[in-house]
Design a protein around this motif. Sequence first.
Motif, PDB file in Angstrom:
ATOM      1  N   ASP A  74       0.818  -1.210   0.000  1.00  0.00           N
ATOM      2  CA  ASP A  74       0.000   0.000   0.000  1.00  0.00           C
ATOM      3  C   ASP A  74       0.855   1.265   0.000  1.00  0.00           C
ATOM      4  O   ASP A  74       0.668   2.162  -0.831  1.00  0.00           O
ATOM      5  N   THR A  75       1.769   1.361   0.958  1.00  0.00           N
ATOM      6  CA  THR A  75       2.554   2.590   1.106  1.00  0.00           C
ATOM      7  C   THR A  75       3.526   2.777  -0.048  1.00  0.00           C
ATOM      8  O   THR A  75       3.701   3.894  -0.540  1.00  0.00           O
ATOM      9  N   LYS A  78       1.530   3.844  -3.219  1.00  0.00           N
ATOM     10  CA  LYS A  78       1.073   5.234  -3.122  1.00  0.00           C
ATOM     11  C   LYS A  78       2.216   6.218  -3.320  1.00  0.00           C
ATOM     12  O   LYS A  78       2.091   7.201  -4.060  1.00  0.00           O
ATOM     13  N   LYS A  82       2.640   8.467  -6.774  1.00  0.00           N
ATOM     14  CA  LYS A  82       2.561   9.916  -6.551  1.00  0.00           C
ATOM     15  C   LYS A  82       3.803  10.592  -7.115  1.00  0.00           C
ATOM     16  O   LYS A  82       3.717  11.659  -7.748  1.00  0.00           O
ATOM     17  N   GLU A  88      -1.867   9.481  -6.936  1.00  0.00           N
ATOM     18  CA  GLU A  88      -1.743   8.440  -5.916  1.00  0.00           C
ATOM     19  C   GLU A  88      -2.693   7.289  -6.218  1.00  0.00           C
ATOM     20  O   GLU A  88      -3.893   7.491  -6.352  1.00  0.00           O
ATOM     21  N   THR A  90      -4.412   3.725  -5.172  1.00  0.00           N
ATOM     22  CA  THR A  90      -4.817   3.024  -3.955  1.00  0.00           C
ATOM     23  C   THR A  90      -5.376   1.645  -4.290  1.00  0.00           C
ATOM     24  O   THR A  90      -6.018   1.461  -5.322  1.00  0.00           O
ATOM     25  N   ARG A  92      -7.655  -1.872  -2.981  1.00  0.00           N
ATOM     26  CA  ARG A  92      -8.608  -2.473  -2.044  1.00  0.00           C
ATOM     27  C   ARG A  92      -8.201  -3.939  -1.875  1.00  0.00           C
ATOM     28  O   ARG A  92      -7.702  -4.563  -2.813  1.00  0.00           O
ATOM     29  N   THR A 138     -10.489  -0.005   3.162  1.00  0.00           N
ATOM     30  CA  THR A 138      -9.889  -0.593   1.958  1.00  0.00           C
ATOM     31  C   THR A 138      -9.519  -2.059   2.152  1.00  0.00           C
ATOM     32  O   THR A 138      -8.927  -2.671   1.266  1.00  0.00           O
ATOM     33  N   ASN A 159      -7.719   1.035   9.132  1.00  0.00           N
ATOM     34  CA  ASN A 159      -7.793   1.652   7.811  1.00  0.00           C
ATOM     35  C   ASN A 159      -7.996   3.158   7.893  1.00  0.00           C
ATOM     36  O   ASN A 159      -7.453   3.912   7.083  1.00  0.00           O
ATOM     37  N   LYS A 162      -4.587   4.600   8.524  1.00  0.00           N
ATOM     38  CA  LYS A 162      -3.699   4.486   7.364  1.00  0.00           C
ATOM     39  C   LYS A 162      -4.121   5.376   6.202  1.00  0.00           C
ATOM     40  O   LYS A 162      -3.272   6.001   5.542  1.00  0.00           O
ATOM     41  N   ASN A 163      -5.417   5.434   5.936  1.00  0.00           N
ATOM     42  CA  ASN A 163      -5.889   6.164   4.768  1.00  0.00           C
ATOM     43  C   ASN A 163      -5.971   7.674   4.991  1.00  0.00           C
ATOM     44  O   ASN A 163      -6.324   8.412   4.066  1.00  0.00           O
ATOM     45  N   GLN A 170       3.139   9.295   4.310  1.00  0.00           N
ATOM     46  CA  GLN A 170       3.292   8.075   3.513  1.00  0.00           C
ATOM     47  C   GLN A 170       4.768   7.801   3.235  1.00  0.00           C
ATOM     48  O   GLN A 170       5.224   6.656   3.324  1.00  0.00           O
TER      49      GLN A 170
END
Length: 237
Positions: A74-75, A78, A82, A88, A90, A92, A138, A159, A162-163, A170
């Motif tokens: 995830d990180t 992103k 970016k 960015e 993302t 799920r 997510t 989440n 994190k989101n 990030q």
Amino acid sequence: MESKLSIAVIADIIASKKIENRAPLQEILNEILKTVNTNFNDQIESYLTITLGDEFQGIIKDFKTTFLIIDLIDTQLKTLTKSILKEEVTLRWGIGVGELVTPIKDKTISIGSDGPVYWNARNAIEKVHSHNDHGNTTEKLVSETLEDDFFNSIIRIQNVIKNQWTTTQQDTVSILLKEFGYEEVNNQKLKILLNQKLNKDYSEQTISKRVISTHIKQYVQSRIQLAERLEDWRKLK
């Protein structure tokens, strides 16, 4: 006692059809998955494999590794998208727990295996798609037991943390997780890494503030405790 239940993950890119630079996105995702499969080879039963243009899946041996892999991918995705694509991207995630009916013939390709573990992962990702809590949720987990609501209530809170990370946060978390995983963070070492990778000269006070602002220590502790609870539950099945 070893559980008969496996852990599968299925992930896809949110709003992938709106992304213009799909070819470089595929390259970024491929490289991330390749690195994760190599670094976690012993903890992965079936490599994370792209099955469709926007989707990948795999089977992981334990929940702590599952959550760490999700957070790493995830990180990294992103921050890289970016930086490179100027948008960015993302993911799920659907986490499934259940039996694997067909054997894994080739660990390096997560295609061909089937069973409730994958059906539950598919069900989980569809639940995220239809009920994402205004973009805050997510990940979901499906095990077809009464415990699912409790487990997902914790994941939902995780989440939300994190989101809500900013681009700067990030960057910090991505570097932190790659270096320390879920282990205790060494601020001095993190300072050196951030200075090198982001080409800046951060003070120890700035690094400390960054770590505190992400709530990463509380987040990681919550992930570890949930993983332990899930493992205790899985061993009883």
